[in-house]
Write a protein that holds these residues in place. Structure first.
Motif, short mmCIF file in Angstrom:
data_model
loop_
_atom_site.label_atom_id
_atom_site.label_comp_id
_atom_site.label_asym_id
_atom_site.label_seq_id
_atom_site.Cartn_x
_atom_site.Cartn_y
_atom_site.Cartn_z
N CYS A 106 1.02 -1.32 0.32
CA CYS A 106 -0.18 0.31 -0.04
C CYS A 106 0.48 1.07 0.22
CB CYS A 106 -0.89 0.03 1.25
SG CYS A 106 -2.37 -1.25 0.76
N GLN A 107 1.60 0.95 0.55
CA GLN A 107 2.97 2.47 0.88
C GLN A 107 3.81 2.34 -0.65
OE1 GLN A 107 6.28 1.66 3.76
NE2 GLN A 107 4.41 1.42 4.85
N LEU A 108 3.73 1.48 -1.27
CA LEU A 108 4.30 1.82 -3.13
C LEU A 108 3.51 2.26 -3.04
CD1 LEU A 108 6.42 -2.32 -2.94
CD2 LEU A 108 7.49 0.77 -2.58
N LEU A 109 2.10 1.75 -3.65
CA LEU A 109 0.94 2.41 -3.96
C LEU A 109 0.03 3.49 -3.66
CD1 LEU A 109 -0.06 -0.93 -5.79
CD2 LEU A 109 0.73 0.02 -6.55
N ASP A 110 0.52 4.35 -2.52
CA ASP A 110 -0.42 5.41 -2.70
C ASP A 110 -1.20 5.01 -2.57
OD1 ASP A 110 1.84 6.88 -2.53
OD2 ASP A 110 2.17 7.62 -4.13
N ILE A 111 -1.79 4.05 -1.56
CA ILE A 111 -3.22 3.54 -1.23
C ILE A 111 -3.43 3.73 0.42
CG2 ILE A 111 -4.32 1.41 -0.68
CD1 ILE A 111 -3.31 0.07 -3.06
N ASN A 112 -4.55 4.31 0.91
CA ASN A 112 -4.54 5.33 2.00
C ASN A 112 -5.40 5.21 2.77
OD1 ASN A 112 -1.79 7.17 1.37
ND2 ASN A 112 -3.39 8.05 0.01
N ASP A 113 -5.62 5.51 3.84
CA ASP A 113 -7.33 5.40 4.65
C ASP A 113 -7.17 4.02 4.17
OD1 ASP A 113 -7.24 7.90 5.25
OD2 ASP A 113 -7.42 7.96 3.17
N THR A 114 -6.50 2.73 4.40
CA THR A 114 -6.48 1.25 4.85
C THR A 114 -7.66 0.73 5.99
OG1 THR A 114 -4.18 1.10 5.26
CG2 THR A 114 -4.37 0.96 3.27
N GLU A 115 -8.31 -0.09 4.86
CA GLU A 115 -9.15 -1.25 6.16
C GLU A 115 -8.56 -2.75 5.56
OE1 GLU A 115 -13.13 -1.70 6.17
OE2 GLU A 115 -12.82 -0.15 4.29
N PHE A 116 -8.51 -4.17 7.01
CA PHE A 116 -8.09 -5.04 6.37
C PHE A 116 -9.62 -5.78 5.36
CE2 PHE A 116 -8.39 -5.74 10.81
CZ PHE A 116 -6.36 -5.30 10.71
N LEU A 117 -9.17 -6.17 3.94
CA LEU A 117 -9.58 -6.74 2.85
C LEU A 117 -10.68 -7.35 3.82
CD1 LEU A 117 -10.61 -7.23 -0.04
CD2 LEU A 117 -8.20 -8.53 -0.16
N SER A 118 -9.94 -8.81 4.62
CA SER A 118 -10.95 -9.83 5.17
C SER A 118 -10.75 -10.19 6.46
CB SER A 118 -10.78 -10.91 4.15
OG SER A 118 -11.96 -12.32 4.91
N GLN A 119 -11.77 -10.34 7.64
CA GLN A 119 -11.35 -9.80 8.29
C GLN A 119 -11.09 -11.82 8.98
OE1 GLN A 119 -12.34 -7.44 10.11
NE2 GLN A 119 -11.29 -7.54 12.17
N THR A 120 -9.22 -11.91 10.27
CA THR A 120 -9.15 -12.96 9.70
C THR A 120 -9.18 -13.48 11.86
OG1 THR A 120 -6.65 -12.21 10.35
CG2 THR A 120 -7.45 -13.67 8.38
N SER A 121 -9.75 -12.50 12.98
CA SER A 121 -9.74 -12.22 13.51
C SER A 121 -10.48 -11.28 14.39
CB SER A 121 -8.70 -12.14 15.02
OG SER A 121 -7.58 -11.41 14.31
N ASP A 122 -10.73 -11.04 14.58
CA ASP A 122 -11.47 -9.43 15.67
C ASP A 122 -10.81 -8.09 15.25
OD1 ASP A 122 -13.64 -11.02 17.16
OD2 ASP A 122 -12.67 -10.89 19.03
N SER A 123 -9.68 -8.69 15.19
CA SER A 123 -8.42 -7.07 15.38
C SER A 123 -7.36 -7.57 14.05
CB SER A 123 -7.56 -6.82 16.50
OG SER A 123 -6.68 -8.09 17.01
N ASN A 124 -7.51 -8.76 13.74
CA ASN A 124 -7.02 -8.64 12.26
C ASN A 124 -7.53 -8.82 10.84
OD1 ASN A 124 -3.86 -7.91 13.77
ND2 ASN A 124 -4.74 -9.23 15.15
N GLY A 125 -6.92 -8.60 9.77
CA GLY A 125 -7.34 -9.58 8.45
C GLY A 125 -6.03 -9.27 7.88
N ILE A 126 -6.49 -9.93 6.50
CA ILE A 126 -5.36 -10.24 4.77
C ILE A 126 -6.06 -9.94 4.10
CG2 ILE A 126 -6.39 -12.08 4.26
CD1 ILE A 126 -3.87 -13.94 4.44
N GLY A 127 -4.89 -9.11 3.76
CA GLY A 127 -5.47 -8.33 1.62
C GLY A 127 -5.36 -6.79 2.73
N ARG A 128 -4.94 -5.85 2.80
CA ARG A 128 -5.84 -3.86 2.40
C ARG A 128 -6.78 -3.81 1.56
NH1 ARG A 128 -3.79 -6.37 6.10
NH2 ARG A 128 -2.23 -6.23 7.37
N ILE A 129 -8.03 -2.64 1.75
CA ILE A 129 -8.26 -1.83 0.52
C ILE A 129 -8.50 -0.33 0.89
CG2 ILE A 129 -10.39 -2.82 1.75
CD1 ILE A 129 -11.70 -2.31 -0.99
#
Length: 260
Positions: free
Chosen positions: A114-137
Motif C-alpha cells: 500500500c505504501q508503494l502504491l500510495d493506497i491510503n486510509d486502509t482497512e482489512f480486506l478480509s477479517q481473520t480475527s477480531d483485530s486482524n485481517g488479510i489483504g488491504r483496501i
C-alpha cells in the motif's frame, strides 16, 4: 545471539499466532537452540537459495514460502525437493517460515504494498480475527486505470501485468483499490463488498477471472513474485529488532516465469 532469542524478537513484531489455519509457519528444519551469526532472508527456498546459504555460511534461512508443503515419508536425494532439505540438514542450516502472518500483521507486506502504491486510509480486506485481517483496501488519488497500471509496474519492477477484463478500457477512473499479495483470488468478493474499483492479486485462475469480470470488478494480476519485497521488508525489521547477527538479503532469482 541465540536463535531462540532472535526469533523471539522477530515474533514480537510478527507472531506465528496471526497465521491462517493450517498454515506452515515457524521452524521447519534444524534447531533454533544455537548461536546465530548470519541469517539469510529469502522468498523461496530453491536450489540457488540453498547454494547461496551454504556459500555465505549462514546459520538460518528465514523464508516466506514453506520448504516443506506436505508430510514427508522419505528423505532421498533422488527427489529434488527432498534433496534441498537434506542439503540444508547436512550444512547445519535451520529453516524458519513466516507466511500468512507477515501478510496479516500490521506493518507487514500488504501494508508495504500500500505504501508503494500510495493506497491510503486502509482497512482489512478480509477479517481473520477480531483485530486482524488479510489483504488491504483503501483510497488512492483519482486517476485512470492506465495511469495506475504504469505506477504498479514501476512499483513492482514489472515488464508486464495481466488485466482481467474483456475490454482494454485504460481511461476508466479508479479511486478505491484492494490488494492481497500472493494467491488472493478467493478474496475478490470481499473487494466487491468493500466497493473496490480495482483488485490487485496474483495467480488468478481462468474461471475465477470470468467470475470477476461478470461481477464488474477490474483485476490486475502482477504475479506471485511481487512478494519478493518480503526480503528487504523483513531484513530491515530484523536489523531493527536484533543485534550481533548479520542479515543477508537473498540475491537468488526464484521467479519461475520469464517474459518473452
Amino acid at each position: 545471539m541465540n536463535g531462540n532469542e532472535f526469533f523471539k524478537a522477530y515474533e514480537s513484531f510478527c507472531p506465528k499466532e496471526l497465521s491462517m489455519k493450517d498454515d506452515a509457519v515457524g521452524l521447519q528444519v534444524g534447531t533454533l537452540d544455537k548461536e546465530f551469526k548470519k541469517v539469510l532472508v529469502t522468498l523461496d527456498i530453491r536450489e540457488d537459495t540453498v547454494a547461496e546459504a551454504i556459500e555465505n555460511n549462514v546459520d538460518c534461512i528465514l523464508a516466506k514460502h514453506a520448504l516443506i508443503f506436505r508430510p514427508v515419508s522419505t528423505l532421498v536425494e533422488e527427489d529434488t525437493q527432498q534433496k534441498l532439505i537434506l542439503d540444508l540438514i547436512q550444512a547445519g542450516i535451520s529453516v524458519y517460515i513466516s507466511h500468512t502472518n507477515i501478510d496479516i500483521v500490521d506493518g507487514g507486506i500488504n501494508d508495504y504494498f500500500c505504501q508503494l502504491l500510495d493506497i491510503n486510509d486502509t482497512e482489512f480486506l478480509s477479517q481473520t480475527s477480531d483485530s486482524n485481517g488479510i489483504g488491504r483496501i483503501g483510497n488512492i488519488e483519482k486517476q485512470t486505470l492506465g495511469e495506475f497500471i504504469v505506477k504498479t509496474k514501476k512499483a513492482f519492477d514489472l515488464d508486464d501485468i495481466r488485466l482481467v477484463s474483456y475490454e482494454k478500457d485504460l481511461n476508466r477512473e479508479i479511486s478505491r483499490v484492494a490488494i492481497c499479495g500472493g494467491t488472493g483470488g478467493s478474496f475478490f468478493k470481499d473487494a466487491l463488498d468493500k466497493k473496490a474499483d480495482l483488485f490487485i492479486t496474483g495467480d488468478v485462475y481462468y474461471h475465477s477471472a470470468h467470475d470477476m469480470i461478470s461481477s464488474g470488478l477490474i483485476v490486475l494480476d502482477p504475479g506471485h513474485y511481487i512478494e519478493k519485497d518480503f526480503i528487504p521488508l523483513v531484513a530491515e525489521k530484523l536489523r531493527q529488532l536484533t543485534s550481533g547477527v548479520e542479515i543477508i538479503e537473498s540475491k537468488a532469482n526464484t521467479n519461475p516465469f520469464i517474459t518473452l
